[in-house]
Design a protein around this motif. Structure first.
Motif, PDB file in Angstrom:
ATOM      1  N   PHE A  68       6.524   1.737  12.467  1.00  0.00           N
ATOM      2  CA  PHE A  68       7.199   2.892  11.878  1.00  0.00           C
ATOM      3  C   PHE A  68       8.631   2.491  11.550  1.00  0.00           C
ATOM      4  O   PHE A  68       9.333   1.932  12.394  1.00  0.00           O
ATOM      5  CB  PHE A  68       7.182   4.067  12.861  1.00  0.00           C
ATOM      6  N   THR A  77       9.934  11.147  10.652  1.00  0.00           N
ATOM      7  CA  THR A  77      10.138  10.802  12.061  1.00  0.00           C
ATOM      8  C   THR A  77       9.667  11.929  12.969  1.00  0.00           C
ATOM      9  O   THR A  77       8.967  11.688  13.958  1.00  0.00           O
ATOM     10  CB  THR A  77      11.613  10.471  12.332  1.00  0.00           C
ATOM     11  N   PHE A  80       5.823  12.087  12.915  1.00  0.00           N
ATOM     12  CA  PHE A  80       5.249  10.960  13.663  1.00  0.00           C
ATOM     13  C   PHE A  80       5.447  11.159  15.168  1.00  0.00           C
ATOM     14  O   PHE A  80       4.518  10.947  15.955  1.00  0.00           O
ATOM     15  CB  PHE A  80       5.878   9.645  13.207  1.00  0.00           C
ATOM     16  N   GLU A  81       6.625  11.559  15.582  1.00  0.00           N
ATOM     17  CA  GLU A  81       6.897  11.778  17.005  1.00  0.00           C
ATOM     18  C   GLU A  81       5.999  12.884  17.557  1.00  0.00           C
ATOM     19  O   GLU A  81       5.525  12.798  18.685  1.00  0.00           O
ATOM     20  CB  GLU A  81       8.376  12.117  17.236  1.00  0.00           C
ATOM     21  N   GLU A  83       3.018  13.610  16.681  1.00  0.00           N
ATOM     22  CA  GLU A  83       1.637  13.129  16.769  1.00  0.00           C
ATOM     23  C   GLU A  83       1.531  11.771  17.468  1.00  0.00           C
ATOM     24  O   GLU A  83       0.456  11.184  17.511  1.00  0.00           O
ATOM     25  CB  GLU A  83       1.050  13.018  15.359  1.00  0.00           C
ATOM     26  N   ARG A  84       2.604  11.270  18.012  1.00  0.00           N
ATOM     27  CA  ARG A  84       2.674   9.891  18.500  1.00  0.00           C
ATOM     28  C   ARG A  84       1.582   9.527  19.503  1.00  0.00           C
ATOM     29  O   ARG A  84       1.007   8.446  19.436  1.00  0.00           O
ATOM     30  CB  ARG A  84       4.032   9.610  19.109  1.00  0.00           C
ATOM     31  N   GLU A  85       1.256  10.407  20.438  1.00  0.00           N
ATOM     32  CA  GLU A  85       0.266  10.072  21.461  1.00  0.00           C
ATOM     33  C   GLU A  85      -1.117   9.835  20.877  1.00  0.00           C
ATOM     34  O   GLU A  85      -1.884   9.039  21.408  1.00  0.00           O
ATOM     35  CB  GLU A  85       0.217  11.156  22.535  1.00  0.00           C
ATOM     36  N   SER A  87      -1.549   8.871  17.664  1.00  0.00           N
ATOM     37  CA  SER A  87      -1.380   8.057  16.461  1.00  0.00           C
ATOM     38  C   SER A  87      -1.402   6.562  16.764  1.00  0.00           C
ATOM     39  O   SER A  87      -1.120   6.140  17.882  1.00  0.00           O
ATOM     40  CB  SER A  87      -0.065   8.399  15.772  1.00  0.00           C
ATOM     41  N   HIS A  88      -1.708   5.796  15.718  1.00  0.00           N
ATOM     42  CA  HIS A  88      -1.682   4.339  15.837  1.00  0.00           C
ATOM     43  C   HIS A  88      -1.429   3.716  14.464  1.00  0.00           C
ATOM     44  O   HIS A  88      -1.483   4.378  13.442  1.00  0.00           O
ATOM     45  CB  HIS A  88      -2.994   3.807  16.428  1.00  0.00           C
ATOM     46  N   TRP A 154       0.733   6.675   9.157  1.00  0.00           N
ATOM     47  CA  TRP A 154       0.182   6.391  10.479  1.00  0.00           C
ATOM     48  C   TRP A 154      -1.208   7.003  10.502  1.00  0.00           C
ATOM     49  O   TRP A 154      -1.582   7.767   9.621  1.00  0.00           O
ATOM     50  CB  TRP A 154       1.085   6.926  11.593  1.00  0.00           C
ATOM     51  N   ASP A 156      -4.770   8.460  12.940  1.00  0.00           N
ATOM     52  CA  ASP A 156      -5.256   9.001  14.205  1.00  0.00           C
ATOM     53  C   ASP A 156      -6.773   8.835  14.259  1.00  0.00           C
ATOM     54  O   ASP A 156      -7.392   8.578  13.251  1.00  0.00           O
ATOM     55  CB  ASP A 156      -4.852  10.454  14.398  1.00  0.00           C
TER      56      ASP A 156
END
Length: 157
Positions: A68, A77, A80-81, A83-85, A87-88, A154, A156
């Motif tokens: 990222f 940002t 993304f933050e 959905e971060r857990e 996301s990949h 990103w 998921d």
């Protein structure tokens, strides 16, 4: 459940967002142009692999494993933050890189039968699916320059 793509088309320019107190400190920064889900609704593992190295693996990806971007827009940002857990594989690619890509290159591997024709990047990343994304990026690039427009993504599962 399948893998979905999320992201933003961003543009780099000197627009100052007065709603953000520190924005005037960053004169030439990235801003969100549009969320990806407004212009792309598909799920093509072959295209995800061809562009970003996620799922489909028959092409050398154009922009895999970039992470990222640290200078991403606040909107990208935050999304993304949020959905971060789940996301990949975050990555990004500029319009300049997409313009320079060899869209007629063929798959590096073949299917079960050697007689099967190899697909090109253009056949895998189809305009029917990605045309609206490319159109928005092209319009922004015409105004701001190809190196100042990028797609940040990103995934998921």
């Amino acid at each position: 459940m399948g893998t979905d793509i999320h992201g933003f088309i961003e543009v780099r320019n000197s627009y100052i967002d007065s709603s953000e107190p520190d924005d005037d400190e960053l004169f030439f920064r990235w801003h969100p142009a549009i969320a990806l889900d407004h212009v792309y609704e598909g799920r093509s593992y072959a295209a995800f692999g061809c562009l970003f190295g996620v799922r489909g693996r028959s092409f050398e990806p154009l922009a895999a494993q970039r992470g990222f971007p640290r200078d991403a827009s606040r909107s990208a940002t935050r999304a993304f933050e949020w959905e971060r857990e789940e996301s990949h594989s975050p990555s990004w690619i500029s319009w300049a890189e997409l313009e320079e890509a060899d869209w007629d290159s063929t798959e590096s591997s073949v299917g079960p039968s050697a007689a099967e024709p190899r697909l090109t990047r253009r056949q895998v990343v189809r305009d029917e699916d990605w045309g609206d994304v490319w159109s928005v990026m092209a319009v922004l690039a015409k105004r701001h320059g190809a190196e100042n427009v990028r797609l940040v993504v990103w995934f998921d599962n």
